[in-house]
Design an enzyme around this catalytic site. Structure first.
Site, mmCIF file in Angstrom:
data_model
loop_
_atom_site.group_PDB
_atom_site.id
_atom_site.type_symbol
_atom_site.label_atom_id
_atom_site.label_comp_id
_atom_site.label_asym_id
_atom_site.label_seq_id
_atom_site.Cartn_x
_atom_site.Cartn_y
_atom_site.Cartn_z
ATOM 1 N N GLU A 252 0.836 -1.212 0.000
ATOM 2 C CA GLU A 252 0.000 0.000 0.000
ATOM 3 C C GLU A 252 0.861 1.247 0.000
ATOM 4 O O GLU A 252 0.530 2.245 -0.643
ATOM 5 C CB GLU A 252 -0.904 -0.014 1.230
ATOM 6 N N GLU A 388 1.852 11.179 10.625
ATOM 7 C CA GLU A 388 2.598 11.107 11.883
ATOM 8 C C GLU A 388 3.174 9.710 12.104
ATOM 9 O O GLU A 388 4.310 9.556 12.580
ATOM 10 C CB GLU A 388 1.678 11.487 13.059
#
Length: 408
Positions: A252, A388
């Site tokens: 991904e 993050e």
């Protein structure tokens, strides 16, 4: 419909220029000219039918799974994959939206951790159009995926699964699901998870689409109520699903970016440049503003860098030299660059851009419906590991920085 030799055969006999010319000819003959109009406002039935037909057209040409191993119908070199995606983007080809998880995530998982029986069952089916969905995230286990609570209890030769998944793209169309569930509730959270191949036609499954800010219902919730999965559908070792999931997430965050980078550069950025060159009612052009020209130059440089990163990542996969944070670097760079580009395009589009409230269902995040593209770009900085999380992976696994202490 014009056919073309499978790319593996063509790659053996043609140089790169000949290959590009052959792909270009195929695109001229096969990319539907009016697909954007037809897919804007299309019904779900029309969308699915179009996606299946487009996948079949690419598959017959040998262009649907170029990144797969040669023995499974792929084997295209990195150079030819770049050319293929460049030409598809240049000819404004639709995306394989429904097949995306199947040909990238499911295939990478099967080839990396599947049994010979699982590979033999599913890879040919995927190549024939089988649709997959990813059942990872949960309401309280998104970025912290290891906190998932969907349970799988062994019952003889089966597992009984109960729980909920969310943000499952295209679940309403899927035949199969890549499912993570907790099989040992007492183990440390990353050690008690197993990975399953779930038949979406199994009793006890309910899929509920989630209406998004764009008006689409791309994401879904999946509710699992005492769903039985054969133990033969366990992929990887029992309780070892976390390690297998890293292969899925690696696909991904990594190999899928090659196509997306070319689309951002060849379709999205080129469309933005043309808009900046178009005179307004007073005869002025956005590009005549030095600040606009400077922003375009910066984006052009960044997209060039993204393409180089993606190509390097694919080459590293081919030689099995991928670093522990390489895929996260590419995912982070692409997702934030996409967001910056669509934000700028929305600014350039001005008030008229805010009146375009529909986009083609088989398009990407660079369709030219700038406001919707900008909203959609947030799909990339949040799911699949938020920015993050990617920075943490890069810091710890790539740079070897220590984890912050609990006191800090």
């Amino acid at each position: 419909m014009t056919g073309l030799a499978a790319p593996g055969h063509l790659a053996d006999t043609a140089d790169l220029g000949e290959f590009r010319a052959a792909v270009r000819d195929w695109c001229r003959d096969n990319v539907p000219v009016d697909w954007r109009r037809a897919q804007t406002g299309a019904s779900e039935t029309e969308f699915v039918a179009f996606q299946r037909e487009w996948f079949e057209r690419l598959h017959r040409a040998g262009f649907a799974v170029p990144h797969w191993p040669r023995e499974h119908g792929g084997g295209m070199s990195v150079e030819r994959q770049v050319v293929l995606y460049q030409e598809l983007a240049a000819h404004d080809a639709p995306r394989l939206v429904l097949s995306f998880v199947a040909i990238h995530h499911a295939a990478a998982t099967l080839l990396g951790a599947g049994t010979p029986e699982q590979i033999a069952r599913h890879l040919p089916a995927i190549a024939a159009g089988e649709i997959w969905v990813q059942g990872f995230s949960e309401p309280e286990a998104g970025s912290d995926l290891a906190a998932l609570r969907t349970s799988a209890r062994r019952d003889g030769s089966e597992f009984v699964v109960t729980g909920q998944k969310v943000w499952a793209s295209g679940a309403q169309y899927a035949d199969w699901c890549l499912l993570l569930a907790r099989t040992d509730p007492d183990a440390p959270k990353r050690q008690g998870i197993s990975y399953f191949l779930l038949d979406m036609r199994s009793p006890g499954i309910e899929v509920r689409p989630i209406r998004q800010a764009t008006g689409e219902a791309h994401f879904c919730e999946i509710f699992l109520d005492q769903v039985r999965i054969p133990a033969a559908n366990l992929i990887g070792p029992e309780h070892g699903g976390w390690q297998v999931a890293q292969r899925t997430l690696g696909a991904e965050r990594g190999l899928t970016m090659l196509e997306l980078a070319e689309r951002l550069g060849n379709a999205g950025f080129d469309r933005l440049v043309r808009e900046c060159l178009t005179p307004d009612p007073l005869g002025g052009r956005p590009i005549d503003d030095p600040l606009v020209a400077d922003r375009l130059a910066v984006l052009d440089i960044e997209i060039t860098g993204l393409r180089a990163l993606c190509r390097d990542l694919v080459e590293r996969h081919a030689t099995d030299t991928v670093g522990p944070a390489d895929a996260s670097i590419v995912k982070l760079y692409y997702s934030e660059l996409l967001q910056r580009t669509m934000d700028f395009a929305t600014e350039i589009g001005g008030v008229p851009a805010h009146t375009v409230l529909r986009k083609p269902m088989s398009g990407g995040w660079e369709s030219g419906a700038w406001v919707l593209d900008f909203i959609g770009s947030w799909e990339w900085t949040i799911p699949g590991g938020a920015s993050e999380i990617q920075r943490t992976i890069i810091a710890e696994r790539g740079l070897g920085l220590p984890r912050p202490s609990k006191e800090s």
